[in-house]
Design a protein around this motif. Structure first.
Motif, PDB file in Angstrom:
ATOM      1  N   UNK A 265       0.910  -1.805   0.125  1.00  0.00           N
ATOM      2  CA  UNK A 265      -0.076   0.321  -0.073  1.00  0.00           C
ATOM      3  C   UNK A 265       0.492   1.101  -0.032  1.00  0.00           C
ATOM      4  N   UNK A 266       1.621   1.769   0.531  1.00  0.00           N
ATOM      5  CA  UNK A 266       2.854   2.187   0.866  1.00  0.00           C
ATOM      6  C   UNK A 266       3.505   2.978  -0.180  1.00  0.00           C
ATOM      7  N   UNK A 267       3.890   2.022  -1.326  1.00  0.00           N
ATOM      8  CA  UNK A 267       4.421   1.886  -2.488  1.00  0.00           C
ATOM      9  C   UNK A 267       3.207   1.757  -3.464  1.00  0.00           C
ATOM     10  N   UNK A 268       1.468   1.948  -3.507  1.00  0.00           N
ATOM     11  CA  UNK A 268       0.637   2.317  -4.317  1.00  0.00           C
ATOM     12  C   UNK A 268      -0.152   3.128  -4.289  1.00  0.00           C
ATOM     13  N   UNK A 269      -0.260   3.608  -4.287  1.00  0.00           N
ATOM     14  CA  UNK A 269      -0.862   4.924  -4.209  1.00  0.00           C
ATOM     15  C   UNK A 269      -2.442   4.871  -5.523  1.00  0.00           C
ATOM     16  N   UNK A 270      -3.203   4.072  -4.428  1.00  0.00           N
ATOM     17  CA  UNK A 270      -4.205   3.819  -4.928  1.00  0.00           C
ATOM     18  C   UNK A 270      -5.587   5.024  -5.472  1.00  0.00           C
ATOM     19  N   UNK A 271      -5.757   5.838  -5.234  1.00  0.00           N
ATOM     20  CA  UNK A 271      -6.803   6.785  -6.026  1.00  0.00           C
ATOM     21  C   UNK A 271      -5.713   8.254  -6.845  1.00  0.00           C
ATOM     22  N   UNK A 272      -4.858   7.274  -7.397  1.00  0.00           N
ATOM     23  CA  UNK A 272      -3.758   8.142  -8.689  1.00  0.00           C
ATOM     24  C   UNK A 272      -4.506   8.621 -10.302  1.00  0.00           C
ATOM     25  N   UNK A 273      -5.270   7.674 -10.357  1.00  0.00           N
ATOM     26  CA  UNK A 273      -6.109   7.582 -11.463  1.00  0.00           C
ATOM     27  C   UNK A 273      -8.351   7.974 -11.053  1.00  0.00           C
ATOM     28  N   UNK A 274      -8.429   8.996  -9.920  1.00  0.00           N
ATOM     29  CA  UNK A 274      -9.981   8.322  -9.863  1.00  0.00           C
ATOM     30  C   UNK A 274     -10.505   9.185 -10.492  1.00  0.00           C
ATOM     31  N   UNK A 275      -9.903  10.924 -11.443  1.00  0.00           N
ATOM     32  CA  UNK A 275     -10.073  11.516 -12.519  1.00  0.00           C
ATOM     33  C   UNK A 275     -10.376  10.647 -12.968  1.00  0.00           C
ATOM     34  N   UNK A 276     -10.577   9.392 -13.629  1.00  0.00           N
ATOM     35  CA  UNK A 276     -10.688   8.362 -14.481  1.00  0.00           C
ATOM     36  C   UNK A 276     -11.748   7.469 -15.020  1.00  0.00           C
ATOM     37  N   UNK A 277     -12.542   7.796 -13.325  1.00  0.00           N
ATOM     38  CA  UNK A 277     -14.016   7.485 -13.117  1.00  0.00           C
ATOM     39  C   UNK A 277     -14.403   8.596 -14.102  1.00  0.00           C
ATOM     40  N   UNK A 278     -14.926   9.597 -14.177  1.00  0.00           N
ATOM     41  CA  UNK A 278     -15.708  10.187 -15.275  1.00  0.00           C
ATOM     42  C   UNK A 278     -15.494   9.921 -16.612  1.00  0.00           C
ATOM     43  N   UNK A 279     -16.290  10.024 -17.227  1.00  0.00           N
ATOM     44  CA  UNK A 279     -17.746  10.479 -17.266  1.00  0.00           C
ATOM     45  C   UNK A 279     -18.753   9.227 -16.419  1.00  0.00           C
ATOM     46  N   UNK A 280     -18.320   8.271 -15.432  1.00  0.00           N
ATOM     47  CA  UNK A 280     -19.232   8.107 -14.719  1.00  0.00           C
ATOM     48  C   UNK A 280     -19.391   8.690 -13.719  1.00  0.00           C
TER      49      UNK A 280
END
Length: 342
Positions: A265-280
């Motif tokens: 987890x410390x080596x894997x920021x899990x929300x890096x691509x949160x913007x790519x959920x859009x347009x959902x």
């Protein structure tokens, strides 16, 4: 129904009463790594003849499907959804050795494997599948939704970003030197585990002693609550260690994660691509008094439109785990999925 489980617990052993309006079945399916996951599928008894929308429901991190995720799933089934609550890899009734291992990659894959399963059910409209995550799986579900474009909508409740809390400490309290000390401690633990041929287990909540060295409790929650317990510990204790939410297979109720679980987890920021959920669309729910509120507010800020943030008045983190407080905004959750999974 596909994937019926064998030699698994068949009695009703949930932390919530069984609904008379819902059919329940225990099932199994495999993730991309070949791990067998065990799940409970909840289906409304009154469902007509058409195919139904479906939700993969998960969380909290360290909990089992007999706790919050199952409660949310059954409630959403009463509201017309096929809802699946599952045990992640290495936990609960699901497969994986050694036990009590967490991974941002494998746990995100578990969520997508649940979508695989739901999309193959005859009663499910695979064009109307969403995610609903509680606590740590609120964050992991956002990670899954960013990469899995089959997911039409995602909602989180009192989310944790496990990468952030492990990597930066609660409220981002680690100094760079403290983060380095944590990683050094975990790295050396790997040699101890390799020498012993098995992982050691303890709480992943790190405390620095007066010399600045890493210390940790032997388990996530104590057997009994100390009089001077930290308010967050007391809050979790009230759910996981009492009749309210205790379950013998729950890591949070009875045990601990492997000490080295935070490394990935410390080596894997899990929300890096949160913007790519859009347009959902994204729905983020938290409590006004939840200690986890800052995770939700950051995720909301970083997500792209369409998005909504619901702050439940006077609710703490654990208030949104079960029906005891009566504060979970199920009407808003139902409206969100009905509107966005047409």
């Amino acid at each position: 129904m596909r994937g019926s489980a064998v030699k698994l617990t068949k009695k009703w052993d949930k932390t919530f009463p069984k609904s008379k309006a819902v059919e329940h079945q225990k099932v199994t399916f495999k993730n991309r790594y070949g791990m067998t996951l065990v799940a409970d599928v909840y289906v409304p008894k009154k469902r007509g003849t058409g195919k139904l929308p479906a939700l993969a429901v998960s969380g909290a991190f360290g909990a089992v499907k007999e706790q919050s995720s199952g409660f949310y799933a059954q409630e959403m089934a009463e509201r017309g959804f096929v809802a699946l609550a599952f045990d992640p890899s290495y936990t609960g009734e699901s497969g994986g050795e050694p036990r009590n291992i967490g991974s941002p990659d494998i746990n995100t894959e578990d969520v997508m494997a649940a979508v695989d399963y739901l999309g193959l059910l005859d009663i499910v409209d695979r064009n109307r599948i969403g995610l609903l995550g509680v606590c740590g799986y609120g964050g992991l579900n956002l990670s899954a939704a960013a990469v899995d474009k089959r997911i039409k909508a995602v909602a989180s409740s009192v989310m944790y970003d496990m990468s952030r809390v492990y990597g930066k400490g609660f409220q981002d309290s680690y100094t760079p030197e403290q983060r380095t000390k944590v990683l050094e401690n975990l790295s050396l633990q790997r040699w101890k585990d390799a020498e012993n041929g098995k992982p050691a287990y303890a709480s992943n909540d790190v405390v620095f002693d007066e010399k600045g060295n890493v210390t940790r409790a032997s388990r996530i929650l104590p057997e009994t609550l100390p009089a001077n317990a930290h308010p967050i510990v007391a809050e979790f204790f009230d759910y996981y260690r009492t009749k309210r939410g205790f379950h013998p297979r729950s890591i949070n109720s009875t045990g601990a994660w492997s000490i080295t679980t935070p490394i990935a987890f410390m080596n894997f920021p899990q929300l890096t691509y949160i913007k790519e959920i859009s347009p959902r669309p994204v729905l983020i729910i938290t409590g006004e008094k939840a200690h986890s509120r800052y995770f939700a507010e950051t995720a909301y800020q970083e997500a792209a439109q369409p998005k909504a943030l619901v702050i439940v008045p006077n609710a703490n983190h654990v208030d949104l785990y079960d029906k005891q407080s009566g504060k979970i905004p199920f009407d808003k959750i139902t409206e969100f999925f009905n509107k966005n999974m047409k």
